[in-house]
Design a protein around this motif. Sequence first.
Motif, short mmCIF file in Angstrom:
data_model
loop_
_atom_site.label_atom_id
_atom_site.label_comp_id
_atom_site.label_asym_id
_atom_site.label_seq_id
_atom_site.Cartn_x
_atom_site.Cartn_y
_atom_site.Cartn_z
N LEU A 1 -27.23 -30.60 -7.66
CA LEU A 1 -27.17 -29.28 -7.01
C LEU A 1 -26.68 -28.18 -7.95
N ALA A 2 -26.38 -28.54 -9.18
CA ALA A 2 -25.85 -27.56 -10.13
C ALA A 2 -26.96 -26.81 -10.87
N GLY A 3 -28.17 -26.80 -10.32
CA GLY A 3 -29.18 -25.96 -10.95
C GLY A 3 -30.56 -26.58 -11.07
N SER A 4 -30.89 -27.54 -10.27
CA SER A 4 -32.21 -28.17 -10.34
C SER A 4 -33.30 -27.23 -9.83
N PRO A 5 -34.31 -26.94 -10.66
CA PRO A 5 -35.43 -26.09 -10.19
C PRO A 5 -36.17 -26.74 -9.01
N LEU A 6 -36.26 -28.05 -9.00
CA LEU A 6 -36.91 -28.76 -7.91
C LEU A 6 -36.19 -28.50 -6.59
N LEU A 7 -34.87 -28.53 -6.62
CA LEU A 7 -34.10 -28.30 -5.40
C LEU A 7 -34.12 -26.82 -5.00
N ALA A 8 -34.19 -25.94 -5.98
CA ALA A 8 -34.33 -24.51 -5.66
C ALA A 8 -35.66 -24.27 -4.94
N ASP A 9 -36.71 -24.93 -5.40
CA ASP A 9 -38.01 -24.82 -4.74
C ASP A 9 -37.95 -25.38 -3.32
N ALA A 10 -37.30 -26.53 -3.17
CA ALA A 10 -37.17 -27.14 -1.84
C ALA A 10 -36.43 -26.19 -0.90
#
Length: 100
Positions: free
Chosen positions: A43-52
Amino acid sequence: MRGLTVIVRTVASVQANAELASTVAVMGGRARLYFEREAVEALAGSPLLADARNMGVELLACQTALADAALTSDALLPGTQLCGLVHLMQTLDNDRLVIG
Protein backbone atom coordinates in the motif's frame (compact mmCIF):
# COMPACT_ATOMS: atom_id res chain seq x y z
CA MET A 1 -24.29 -8.47 -7.02
CA ARG A 2 -22.81 -9.58 -3.73
CA GLY A 3 -19.73 -7.71 -2.63
CA LEU A 4 -16.27 -9.15 -2.22
CA THR A 5 -13.88 -8.66 0.67
CA VAL A 6 -10.39 -10.14 0.28
CA ILE A 7 -7.89 -10.48 3.11
CA VAL A 8 -4.52 -10.05 1.39
CA ARG A 9 -1.75 -11.71 3.40
CA THR A 10 1.28 -11.86 1.10
CA VAL A 11 2.94 -9.55 -1.39
CA ALA A 12 2.86 -12.39 -3.95
CA SER A 13 -0.94 -12.42 -3.89
CA VAL A 14 -1.46 -8.68 -4.35
CA GLN A 15 -1.74 -8.67 -8.15
CA ALA A 16 -4.25 -11.53 -8.43
CA ASN A 17 -6.41 -10.17 -5.61
CA ALA A 18 -6.33 -6.62 -6.99
CA GLU A 19 -7.42 -7.90 -10.41
CA LEU A 20 -10.27 -9.90 -8.87
CA ALA A 21 -11.49 -6.99 -6.74
CA SER A 22 -11.23 -4.57 -9.67
CA THR A 23 -13.39 -6.86 -11.78
CA VAL A 24 -16.07 -6.97 -9.09
CA ALA A 25 -15.96 -3.18 -8.70
CA VAL A 26 -16.27 -2.58 -12.45
CA MET A 27 -19.29 -4.92 -12.50
CA GLY A 28 -20.96 -2.74 -9.86
CA GLY A 29 -20.25 -4.74 -6.71
CA ARG A 30 -18.62 -3.55 -3.52
CA ALA A 31 -14.98 -4.65 -3.48
CA ARG A 32 -12.59 -4.34 -0.54
CA LEU A 33 -8.98 -5.39 -0.10
CA TYR A 34 -7.79 -5.71 3.51
CA PHE A 35 -4.00 -5.85 3.77
CA GLU A 36 -2.34 -7.58 6.70
CA ARG A 37 1.07 -9.02 7.52
CA GLU A 38 3.74 -8.30 4.89
CA ALA A 39 1.16 -7.34 2.25
CA VAL A 40 0.53 -4.00 3.97
CA GLU A 41 3.80 -2.75 2.47
CA ALA A 42 2.22 -2.92 -1.01
CA LEU A 43 0.00 0.00 0.00
CA ALA A 44 3.04 2.28 0.06
CA GLY A 45 2.71 3.21 -3.59
CA SER A 46 1.72 0.35 -5.89
CA PRO A 47 0.43 1.67 -9.25
CA LEU A 48 -1.70 -1.47 -9.54
CA LEU A 49 -3.45 -0.69 -6.26
CA ALA A 50 -3.87 2.96 -7.22
CA ASP A 51 -5.63 1.78 -10.38
CA ALA A 52 -7.82 -0.60 -8.37
CA ARG A 53 -8.75 2.24 -6.01
CA ASN A 54 -9.64 4.42 -9.00
CA MET A 55 -11.97 1.65 -10.21
CA GLY A 56 -13.81 1.72 -6.90
CA VAL A 57 -11.96 -0.86 -4.80
CA GLU A 58 -11.76 0.10 -1.12
CA LEU A 59 -8.27 -0.30 0.35
CA LEU A 60 -8.00 -1.15 4.04
CA ALA A 61 -4.84 -1.61 6.10
CA CYS A 62 -4.47 -3.61 9.29
CA GLN A 63 -3.32 -1.21 12.00
CA THR A 64 -1.16 -3.84 13.70
CA ALA A 65 0.56 -4.83 10.43
CA LEU A 66 1.20 -1.16 9.71
CA ALA A 67 2.91 -0.72 13.07
CA ASP A 68 4.90 -3.95 12.61
CA ALA A 69 6.15 -2.69 9.23
CA ALA A 70 7.11 0.66 10.81
CA LEU A 71 4.87 2.50 8.34
CA THR A 72 2.59 5.44 9.02
CA SER A 73 -0.68 6.22 7.32
CA ASP A 74 1.09 9.05 5.46
CA ALA A 75 3.13 6.44 3.55
CA LEU A 76 0.03 4.69 2.19
CA LEU A 77 -1.94 5.39 -0.96
CA PRO A 78 -4.42 8.23 -0.41
CA GLY A 79 -7.81 7.02 0.71
CA THR A 80 -6.54 3.90 2.45
CA GLN A 81 -8.58 3.23 5.57
CA LEU A 82 -7.00 1.92 8.76
CA CYS A 83 -8.92 -0.69 10.70
CA GLY A 84 -8.64 -3.95 12.57
CA LEU A 85 -9.95 -7.39 11.76
CA VAL A 86 -12.89 -6.96 14.14
CA HIS A 87 -14.07 -3.87 12.22
CA LEU A 88 -13.61 -5.70 8.92
CA MET A 89 -15.80 -8.57 10.07
CA GLN A 90 -18.42 -6.25 11.57
CA THR A 91 -18.79 -4.47 8.23
CA LEU A 92 -18.76 -7.59 6.06
CA ASP A 93 -22.51 -7.40 5.37
CA ASN A 94 -23.33 -9.94 2.65
CA ASP A 95 -19.86 -9.88 1.02
CA ARG A 96 -18.09 -13.03 0.02
CA LEU A 97 -14.94 -13.35 2.11
CA VAL A 98 -11.76 -14.61 0.47
CA ILE A 99 -8.41 -15.09 2.20
CA GLY A 100 -5.67 -14.77 -0.37
